[in-house]
Scaffold this motif. Structure first.
Motif, PDB file in Angstrom:
ATOM      1  N   ALA A  80       0.839  -1.198   0.000  1.00  0.00           N
ATOM      2  CA  ALA A  80       0.000   0.000   0.000  1.00  0.00           C
ATOM      3  C   ALA A  80       0.875   1.250   0.000  1.00  0.00           C
ATOM      4  N   LEU A  81       1.916   1.252   0.835  1.00  0.00           N
ATOM      5  CA  LEU A  81       2.789   2.428   0.888  1.00  0.00           C
ATOM      6  C   LEU A  81       3.583   2.579  -0.410  1.00  0.00           C
ATOM      7  N   SER A 102       2.767   5.769  -2.863  1.00  0.00           N
ATOM      8  CA  SER A 102       3.730   6.868  -2.915  1.00  0.00           C
ATOM      9  C   SER A 102       3.982   7.330  -4.349  1.00  0.00           C
ATOM     10  N   THR A 103       3.835   6.434  -5.326  1.00  0.00           N
ATOM     11  CA  THR A 103       4.025   6.867  -6.714  1.00  0.00           C
ATOM     12  C   THR A 103       2.691   7.122  -7.419  1.00  0.00           C
ATOM     13  N   ALA A 105      12.362  -1.811   7.129  1.00  0.00           N
ATOM     14  CA  ALA A 105      11.364  -1.845   8.198  1.00  0.00           C
ATOM     15  C   ALA A 105      10.950  -3.254   8.580  1.00  0.00           C
ATOM     16  N   ILE A 106      11.168  -4.220   7.695  1.00  0.00           N
ATOM     17  CA  ILE A 106      10.762  -5.586   8.027  1.00  0.00           C
ATOM     18  C   ILE A 106      11.566  -6.111   9.224  1.00  0.00           C
ATOM     19  N   TYR A 152      12.622   6.829  -3.538  1.00  0.00           N
ATOM     20  CA  TYR A 152      13.730   5.908  -3.251  1.00  0.00           C
ATOM     21  C   TYR A 152      13.861   5.706  -1.758  1.00  0.00           C
ATOM     22  N   LEU A 153      13.647   6.802  -1.029  1.00  0.00           N
ATOM     23  CA  LEU A 153      13.710   6.743   0.426  1.00  0.00           C
ATOM     24  C   LEU A 153      12.658   5.766   0.956  1.00  0.00           C
ATOM     25  N   VAL A 154      11.462   5.839   0.371  1.00  0.00           N
ATOM     26  CA  VAL A 154      10.371   4.950   0.789  1.00  0.00           C
ATOM     27  C   VAL A 154      10.782   3.499   0.567  1.00  0.00           C
TER      28      VAL A 154
END
Lengths: 411, 261
Positions: free
Chosen positions: B84-85, B89-90, B185-186, B176-178
């Motif tokens: 989803a994120l 984001s794009t 984050a995993i 790219y940061l995302v």
């Protein structure tokens, strides 16, 4: 009266900032850090660009309104502000009712989806509900004339087909205010006429239409009233014919070339018998007055008159030499003037008139004045193209080989 | 804000249509079609099982069926959240034509991304459910928590999606940061492990608002226990704030979208 105003644009200005804009964190963070530590170098002054300045106008219900202007005059910006895509820097825009815009038809299309899927997708993008599209689907397909290709992905469509489908969807939105921007430049003549008819239908149903174009012919046919935008300002407003005259005069003025040499064209005037005008009927007799000033010694020359169509193809050219006049020999301080008489056997459209001073014996071009004047020829229904050769049907019969007698159908 | 919500509600057909388009295009272009819905979650779940198997070999305790079921549930939730994120984001910069040429409530784009991921999640969850029924994993009344947990997860994802989509529009390198953050984050989200394994550090891990939710899914579905309520309240609060703030910021930035894209 006030209740009938569906769109009010009051003192709207729009500023764009040019110059230092950070569009990545990589640029922004060092810049912010520099600013915080006070080590910021005095950056290049931000350049403000006013795309629109104090634009005001009002539209009443059921009106067809034109916005005329050359490229970069702010036409697209004003539309984006009206539709809400952008917000004005100052001023207010009040819209009453449902608004639909054809700023670029088919903007919501996805190439991989079929015509059918794109009708649904684009329809909802333009503000229709799914149930509404279900209801209008057949009418949309019928209008586009693309029934055979409706299950083909639109990436296989031609540009014209693409535009037709896009317009068909948009034309069925049933808005209170419809904004049309330059769509009619795509598609064949038959489809263009259908678009105009459809817009007339929308108008008759009580909707308001804003039409933005430099297709002056279309504006004249559709809109009784318009404004002229030049460099972000409204420079003329009122009946379309007058606004158009102003536009064409200004367009002519911008193309003026100063006579740098000894001899130059000082004035070109197009007129009908009694008055100046820039709009004429096909077949009308017009006169073109050309004045030439001489400042220094020069060789004899002739005056060339030419006319180009909208696409800059030459419609015709002639000269005083072709027409049997002697080359003009001028001395410093002399003034010369001549008048051409023309039968304007042109089809409807916009034409650009130009004048040259030309020396035929050594093919030397002395001075060009183009476009000296832009003229607008009113549309005819019987011819399309550049010229009007006054066609007539003199025989009209159907021959059927199987039958013994010839069946003639006199018109 | 109320007006914006009303407008959004009025254009809900568009939201479904954009979400449908996203799904349709994703499946149309690939030979595998609907398999995409379960491929990514399957990869994550497989990776989790391998990690868990490695742990069990090290510690000498055999891996249990419940643990595998737990990893499957967590892997699915994680795949939804990350997807989803990633897609939202794009979502704005991927539709420049629609952002600059036609007016519509632009939050529809990130929302549609979340919605399409939710649909993928539904497909994958359906398959997992069948497996669970076949393996006779017990059902309990605690399953009633699942819709609540899902709702909070979606709210959290939506709030962040709104902010990220706008941030990506203004700053090109945010995407790219995302990616980097999602990949990393995993490790700080209890997908491959349980927070309890970390004993006194467990609370630190629970500060990640996704952690109580993921743990909650596992506890209610696999172990038939109620979620940790104080931590769930914490996640709900964060989700609510994210959603409201995300919507508020998005609407504030929206007028600048067309000229910045």
């Amino acid at each position: 009266m006030a209740a009938d105003i569906v769109l009010q644009v009051s003192n709207v200005s729009k500023k764009f900032v040019r110059g230092e804009i950070h569009d990545s964190l990589r640029d922004l963070i060092p810049a912010m850090a520099a600013r915080l530590t006070g080590r910021s170098r005095p950056s290049a002054a931000k350049k403000d660009f006013w795309a629109l300045q104090n634009v005001s106008f009002e539209l009443t219900r059921g009106e067809a309104f034109g916005i005329i202007g050359s490229n970069g005059a702010g036409k697209s910006t004003i539309l984006k502000l009206i539709t809400g895509i952008m917000k004005p820097t100052s001023g207010h825009i009040t819209v009453t009712g449902k608004l639909s815009a054809l700023i670029e038809v088919g903007a919501g299309f996805h190439p991989d989806l079929t015509g059918r899927e794109n009708i649904y997708l684009n329809g909802t993008i333009l503000g229709m509900k799914k149930a509404e599209i279900d209801r209008k689907f057949d009418a949309i397909v019928e209008f586009s004339g693309l029934a055979d290709f409706i299950d083909t992905p639109v990436k296989r469509y031609s540009t014209g087909m693409y535009a037709r489908l896009g317009f068909s969807v948009a034309a069925h939105v049933d808005p209170d205010i419809l904004i049309v921007d330059e769509v009619l430049s795509v598609g064949d003549v038959v489809f263009q006429n259908r678009c105009l008819e459809r817009m007339n239908t929308i108008l008759r149903s009580g909707a308001t239409v804003i039409f933005v174009s430099h297709n002056l012919r279309a504006i004249a046919e559709l809109c009784p009233r318009s404004i002229l935008l030049e460099h972000g300002k409204v420079t003329a407003a009122g009946p379309s014919q007058l606004v158009m005259d102003t536009y064409l005069e200004h367009a002519g003025a911008e193309g003026r070339q100063s006579a740098s040499k000894e001899v130059g064209i000082s004035r070109v005037k197009v007129r009908r018998s009694n008055a100046n005008s820039v709009a004429y009927d096909s077949g009308e007799k017009i006169w073109v007055d050309v004045d030439v000033d001489c400042k220094g010694p020069c060789e004899p020359f002739s005056v060339v008159l030419f006319l180009n169509d909208e696409k800059q193809y030459e419609a015709f050219h002639t000269s005083t030499e072709y027409l049997g006049c002697q080359p003009i020999a001028m001395k410093p301080g002399d003034r010369f003037s001549c008048t051409f008489e023309l039968d304007l056997n042109l089809a409807g459209g916009t034409f650009y008139l130009g004048v040259e001073l030309f020396r035929f014996n050594n093919e030397e071009l002395i001075h060009v004045f183009y476009p000296a004047q832009t003229i607008f020829v009113n549309t005819l229904t019987e011819v399309r193209g550049v010229v009007n050769p006054r066609p007539k049907v003199t025989a009209f019969e159907l021959l059927r080989p199987g039958e013994p007698t010839k069946e003639a159908m006199k018109r | 804000m109320v007006e914006s919500l009303q407008e959004l509600f009025a254009r809900r057909d568009l939201l479904y249509m954009i979400a449908w388009r996203e799904i349709r295009i994703r499946y149309k272009q690939s030979v595998m079609g609907f398999m995409w819905a379960i491929l990514l979650p399957a990869v994550i779940v497989t990776a989790g099982i391998i990690v868990r198997y490695g742990m069990s070999v090290m510690s000498g305790k055999p891996i249990s069926g419940q643990e595998i079921a737990g990893i499957t549930v967590k892997g699915l939730v994680w795949a939804f959240f990350a997807g989803a994120l990633r897609f939202s984001s794009t979502s704005l910069i991927g539709n420049p034509n629609l952002v600059t040429k036609i007016y519509m409530p632009r939050e529809i784009f990130p929302l549609a991304s979340v919605l399409s991921q939710l649909l993928d999640f539904g497909v994958a969850a359906g398959i997992v459910l069948i497996v669970f029924v076949i393996t006779r994993l017990g059902a309990s009344w605690q399953l009633l928590w699942v819709p609540v947990l899902l709702f909070i997860t979606v709210a959290l994802a939506t709030g962040w999606a709104l902010i990220l989509s706008a941030a990506c529009l203004f700053f090109r390198d945010v995407k790219y940061l995302v990616e980097v953050i999602i990949t990393f984050a995993i490790f700080i989200t209890p997908v491959f492990y349980d927070v309890e394994m970390f004993k006194k550090w467990a609370n630190l891990l629970m500060l990640n608002p996704l952690a109580p939710l993921i743990e909650g899914f596992e506890r209610t579905i696999v172990y038939g226990r109620a979620p940790d309520l104080p931590w769930l309240a914490y996640s709900s609060a964060i989700a609510f704030v994210s959603l409201v703030l995300g919507f508020y910021l998005f609407k504030r930035w929206e007028p600048a979208f067309a000229e910045s894209i």
